[in-house]
Design an enzyme around this catalytic site. Structure first.
Site, PDB file in Angstrom:
ATOM      1  N   LYS A 157     -46.736  15.306  31.506  1.00 36.00           N
ATOM      2  CA  LYS A 157     -45.474  14.914  32.138  1.00 36.00           C
ATOM      3  C   LYS A 157     -44.578  14.246  31.100  1.00 36.00           C
ATOM      4  O   LYS A 157     -45.063  13.482  30.250  1.00 36.00           O
ATOM      5  CB  LYS A 157     -45.757  13.948  33.296  1.00 36.00           C
TER       6      LYS A 157
ATOM      7  N   SER B 246     -42.640  13.174  41.860  1.00 37.47           N
ATOM      8  CA  SER B 246     -41.854  13.493  40.681  1.00 37.47           C
ATOM      9  C   SER B 246     -42.583  14.343  39.640  1.00 37.47           C
ATOM     10  O   SER B 246     -41.929  14.924  38.778  1.00 37.47           O
ATOM     11  CB  SER B 246     -41.387  12.193  40.024  1.00 37.47           C
TER      12      SER B 246
ATOM     13  N   SER C  69     -46.238  10.414  43.397  1.00 37.43           N
ATOM     14  CA  SER C  69     -45.703  11.409  42.480  1.00 37.43           C
ATOM     15  C   SER C  69     -46.725  12.360  41.854  1.00 37.43           C
ATOM     16  O   SER C  69     -46.339  13.345  41.230  1.00 37.43           O
ATOM     17  CB  SER C  69     -44.919  10.724  41.359  1.00 37.43           C
TER      18      SER C  69
END
Lengths: 95, 480, 487
Positions: free
Chosen positions: C79, C154, C178
């Site tokens: 990420k 996210s 997330s």
């Protein structure tokens, strides 16, 4: 309405943000909707409840006073938007 | 109307740890710009702080020495404000649970003792340094930032508004400095910004309780600045009030060159620091045992030392206070006395000629060319009659210039006092025979004229004759 | 050979048995990225050169007969809020569009020891604020199960990459769901470990007391293996837990006999899709059939968790994001003076959702409102945590839905922030309490979208939830249901 345009403007100054005039109404509406929502918290009596800032029961986490290598200056300044003679350069400061 | 000033100080002191408060970068002063920095103190995305153990230990030490209560549960908070010398735009500091609270220090001004209360002592990180392209920050088109000082550990010592005069403020700051020096937690080099004060002052009608509106002056880094800025500011406020004006709550800059305080732009919005608990650090919990253990490591503090000098060495309160106000000076004094010098003479010489010379050449006692052992030797030469006090001044002058052993100076320059009765008697006889009038005066009852005769003998001996012996011999001869 | 359809565990075994080389694997995944990422937009930065170099090194290790670690030569994705030295870390923000960290996050150092093949940095909601990856400043990510749907967020890029076969495993971060919610939306497994289990050093902070890094993987076995590589104490993170790390693969056993599973009614929130609720109830019945004991429990303060979360997280975020000011790194938009420069920079370079949360956070912390909002929220956090403490006296794990719906359409609720926040009802309470939670598939909707469930454990009981999740997974075929994104 819980907050006024003036309140939002004050918070914007604290946030170093500018809210465009044509967006202000929408901003106000969203802000107030949000505050209305979080008002559910006021229904709960928390008079004798201790706040939790940390979930972990940790305490006294220290490091020894031992020198570790610093970054090379080149590396430290590599992401700088503007630099001068090994310094980070910024525009005029008005106190 | 007669006014009274109400003064409070926030003293910031950098702690003498090897590394910064939250990272392993060095704290040494004077490194090239931006070379003592790492991702943590640069506040790069993703970094986390870890508390330097030594900082907590030093802060607790300071808290104890300043007669504070150590909080068993203490934590860090974020103090939010934007400034380019603060990479995260928040300062990691302490808000509602500082490491120490409720202390005091005792000061003395013009012989009057006074207790100044300390509100709190908290730990925080120092900010970086701004270098301006112009003369002042305001007339510079840009500024440059050096983050070497960012994250150097500080303690902030906040006083109650207990001071009433600039002299008291100075005495308070001197006392705090002395204490921090004694416990060895700060270098206290004011010229390097190790110790600096934010000073706030307001006026009120004498005899009233209600506080007036205060003005604040930040980052004053010498005792003189504190005293001068306060003197100026008190006069200024008095004038404003006398003219029927109002004091504006504001921060003012002390312009040391011009000797005036200048208003900085008043912020439209009151500063709102939005403190919140620092989520990246965990609380500091201290036990009684730990506090006791630290207490045991404390050296004798200035007040105790002062009392000891009064009691054991017979010094006056003033002398003892002056000597113990600086750890280095007190240690110098102790060494002189330990080497066998009379304490009172030692105090006189240290506070007299030595201090005068140090001040004249802007030196600290650590750089004194006269070593404590040599001063002790010199004082002993006075005590055993080898040299007179008058000659000693000459000897001291030589010692200051050349750092030479006083015994050598006395020998080489032939300054040894004449204590040989025969030699003195010879001069006395000569003086008596060449000064018939004063001799007759004395014999006719004018006791004062012996002073003139002593002076003549001293002059003829080039100051080396022992004055006591001269006196005695003269009296003997004249009454024969 | 459809390498991309295999789990990380299978690929690891193939590497170890020399049935495939790391270079072949890397090439296969890089080719898939080339062909498909134009549709999915899972990646912000692709690191093909670094990947190939690592793959060659891994092959050399294997050829030399070295015993390889789980991640050695295994293609994965990170990420884009986890700092990678020398590789851009943007947080999907214009603010950090060109930011190259001069240091590695602790998790990167840890996995680096195993020499994985990092394919690139994945898309996300800007600064991890959002639940759909539509708040990326660059482009939204699409769900590999249905390109018109969001992948969740996210960590949407990481979830889409793994589900779409554009990475064999991925790391994400979870502040309020997330990792778990996008895993659920994309039909894979995601875990938020106990707060403090994985070092946060180098994870760009959103809300420091809630953030935690965790794995997104094809199945529970992969999850346990990746967790092994990233968990553990770190002296650079003061909130890191100093506890031994068990070998999580030891928990990959099928056994839920006598396991007490708590079922909190409060998590079946108003407006929850019937299909979602039914699938979770079906899973509960399955657990019961396998010998688990289902216990009805109450977590009464659940309904206040969102409000508390959306005050605490923005308050922490507002201070964490103060550093983006155009002074020493990141974007700068010029101004007459420093205040104007900072304001122009932040106004132009932060996206709307980030600005909204900064504003909320500053409001909640500002003089006069602190007690009513921020402090109140911290107190509510205590009550939420106490609910769990009480429940865990009676049960071993807690089973709940992950989200009220399956993946929604791109653009459908992005303009209604409050509606978006309400999606987090089942996930944020864990973050407030610091508890571990795993998300795994438990059904498919009538439209073919995955449905997930969440198993919550006691602090540091990742082993317990891995075991329960593994047992369930092995009794079903959901993990074999691979997203078909055609090249």
């Amino acid at each position: 309405m819980k907050v006024s345009k003036k309140d939002v403007e004050n918070v914007a100054v604290l946030s170093r943000l500018k809210i465009a005039d044509d967006k202000m109404d929408k901003y106000l509406e969203e802000f107030n909707n949000f505050l209305e929502y979080v008002d559910v918290l006021q229904k709960v009596d928390t008079e004798n409840v201790k706040p939790t800032a940390h979930v972990l029961p940790l305490q006294n986490v220290f490091r020894e006073d031992v020198i570790k290598p610093s970054l090379d200056r080149e590396k430290a300044l590599a992401n700088a938007p503007e630099k001068e003679n090994g310094y980070f350069k910024v525009p005029r400061i008005i106190e | 109307m007669e006014y009274e000033a109400v003064i409070g100080l926030e003293i910031h002191s950098e702690l003498k740890t090897k590394t910064k408060i939250f990272c392993g970068c060095k704290t040494t002063f004077g490194a090239p710009q931006n070379t003592h920095v790492c991702p943590v103190c640069l506040g790069l995305p993703g970094v986390l702080p870890v508390i330097n153990k030594k900082v907590v230990e030093f802060a607790i030490k300071a808290g104890i020495a300043l007669n504070c209560t150590i909080n068993k549960f203490s934590k860090f908070d974020r103090k939010n404000y934007y400034y380019p010398d603060l990479p995260k735009n928040f300062q990691t500091s302490q808000f509602d649970l500082p490491i120490a609270e409720h202390g005091y220090v005792d000061i003395e001004v013009d012989g009057k003792p006074k207790r100044i209360r300390i509100t709190r002592v908290h730990m925080e990180e120092d900010a970086g340094k701004l270098v301006h392209s112009g003369n002042t920050i305001k007339d510079s088109s840009s500024s440059n930032v050096d983050y070497n000082r960012t994250g150097v550990p500080l303690i902030e010592i906040v006083s109650e508004p207990d001071m009433r005069t600039p002299e008291e403020a100075r005495a308070y700051m001197e006392k705090v400095k002395a204490i921090l020096e004694y416990i060895d937690v700060s270098n206290c080099k004011m010229e390097e910004g190790n110790l600096r004060a934010d000073v706030n002052v307001s006026l009120r009608a004498k005899g009233t309780e209600k506080l007036g509106t205060k003005a604040e002056m930040k980052n004053l880094n010498s005792f003189k600045m504190v005293e001068n800025a306060l003197t100026y500011e008190i006069d200024r406020q008095e004038e404003v009030l006398e003219d029927g004006g109002h004091i504006v709550q504001e921060t003012r800059t002390w312009d040391d060159g011009k000797g005036i305080t200048i208003s900085m732009r008043t912020k439209e919005q009151a500063q709102d620091y939005r403190y919140m608990p620092e989520p990246d650090l965990v609380p500091i919990v201290t036990t009684d045992e730990q506090i006791e253990a630290i207490k045991k490591t404390l050296p004798e503090l200035p007040d105790a030392r002062k009392n000891r000098l009064i009691k054991e060495c017979g010094l006056s309160s003033y002398d003892a206070g002056m000597i113990t106000n600086s750890r280095a000076m007190a240690e110098y004094f102790d060494e002189v006395v330990n080497k066998g010098a009379d304490p009172k003479l030692a105090a006189n010489w240290i506070m007299g000629d030595l201090s005068k010379q140090l001040n004249a050449e802007d030196k600290t006692i650590e750089d004194s060319p006269v070593a404590a052992a040599d001063l002790a030797k010199m004082i002993k030469l006075i005590e055993n009659g080898t040299i007179s006090s008058k000659i000693a001044k000459k000897v001291f002058g030589e010692m200051w210039k050349t750092s030479t052993d006083p015994e050598i100076i006395v020998k080489e320059k032939g300054l040894v006092q004449i204590t040989d009765t025969g030699a003195i008697e010879k001069i006395v006889n000569e003086v008596i025979s060449s000064n018939p009038k004063p001799v007759a005066d004395y014999k006719n009852g004018n006791a004062k004229s012996i002073g003139f005769l002593v002076g003549q003998v001293m002059k003829a001996s080039k100051g080396k004759a022992n004055p006591g012996m001269v006196n005695k011999l003269l009296k003997e001869k004249l009454t024969q | 050979m459809d390498l991309h359809k295999k789990s990380a565990y299978e690929l690891h075994n193939m590497l170890a048995k020399k049935e495939v080389t790391a270079v072949e694997l890397a090439e296969a995944f890089l080719r898939r990225i080339d062909n498909l990422d134009g549709k999915l937009h899972a990646y912000i930065t692709k690191t093909a050169d670094l990947a190939m170099a690592a793959a060659k090194k891994a092959d050399a290790q294997i050829a030399a007969g070295e015993k390889i670690s789980f991640l050695t030569g295994l293609p994965g994705a990170i990420k884009d809020n986890i700092c990678t030295e020398g590789t851009k870390t943007t947080c999907a923000s214009k603010m950090l569009e060109n930011f190259v960290p001069p240091y590695n996050a602790t998790v990167m150092e840890k996995i680096g020891k195993e020499n994985p093949v990092i394919l690139g940095k994945t898309n996300m909601d800007e600064f991890a604020m959002g639940g759909s990856t539509e708040n990326s400043a660059f482009f939204p990510t699409h769900n590999p199960r249905n390109l018109s749907c969001v992948p969740g967020g996210s960590s949407g890029g990481s979830a889409a990459a793994v589900a779409g076969g554009l990475a064999a495993w991925a790391l994400g971060s979870d502040t309020g769901g997330s990792i778990r919610q996008p895993a659920s939306f994309c039909g894979i497994v995601g875990m938020k470990p106990t707060y403090g289990r994985v070092s946060r050093y180098g994870l760009v902070a959103f809300a420091s007391s809630l953030d935690q890094i965790g794995p997104l993987t094809r199945n529970v076995t992969d999850c346990a293996n990746v967790l092994n590589a990233i968990a553990g104490y770190d002296e650079r993170d003061s909130t890191s837990i100093k506890a031994d790390v068990p070998d999580y693969t030891k928990s990959l056993v099928e056994d839920v006999k006598g396991l007490k599973i708590g079922l909190p009614a409060e998590y079946f929130v108003d407006g929850m899709d019937k299909e979602v609720a039914d699938s979770v109830h079906k899973a509960i019945a399955d657990f019961k059939a396998m010998g688990a004991e289902i216990v009805d429990i109450s977590l009464p303060h659940t309904k206040y968790a969102i409000a508390a979360y959306y005050l605490i997280a923005p308050a922490e975020a507002t201070t964490n994001l103060s550093r983006y000011d155009g002074v020493s790194y990141g974007a700068r938009v010029d101004g007459e003076d420093i205040v104007e420069m900072m304001t122009n920079t932040r106004t132009a370079k932060f996206g709307n959702e980030v600005k909204r949360r900064i504003m909320i956070g500053n409001y909640a912390l500002s003089a006069g409102y602190y007690d009513a909002y921020y402090l109140k929220a911290l107190k509510m956090r205590t009550l939420v945590k106490e609910d769990y403490d009480k429940a865990f006296q009676k049960v071993d794990v807690i089973l709940t839905p992950i989200a009220p719906t399956t993946a929604f359409k791109l653009g459908s609720i992005i303009n209604d922030p409050l509606q978006m926040y309400l999606q987090d009802a089942c996930t944020v309470p864990l973050n407030l309490a610091g508890l571990p939670g795993i998300s795994l598939p438990c059904g498919v909707s009538s439209t073919g979208m995955p449905i997930g469930m969440q198993i919550i454990g006691k602090p540091l009981d990742e082993t317990g939830i891995i075991k329960a999740a593994y047992t369930y997974e092995q009794s079903k075929d959901f993990h074999k249901n691979i997203a078909e994104v055609s090249e």
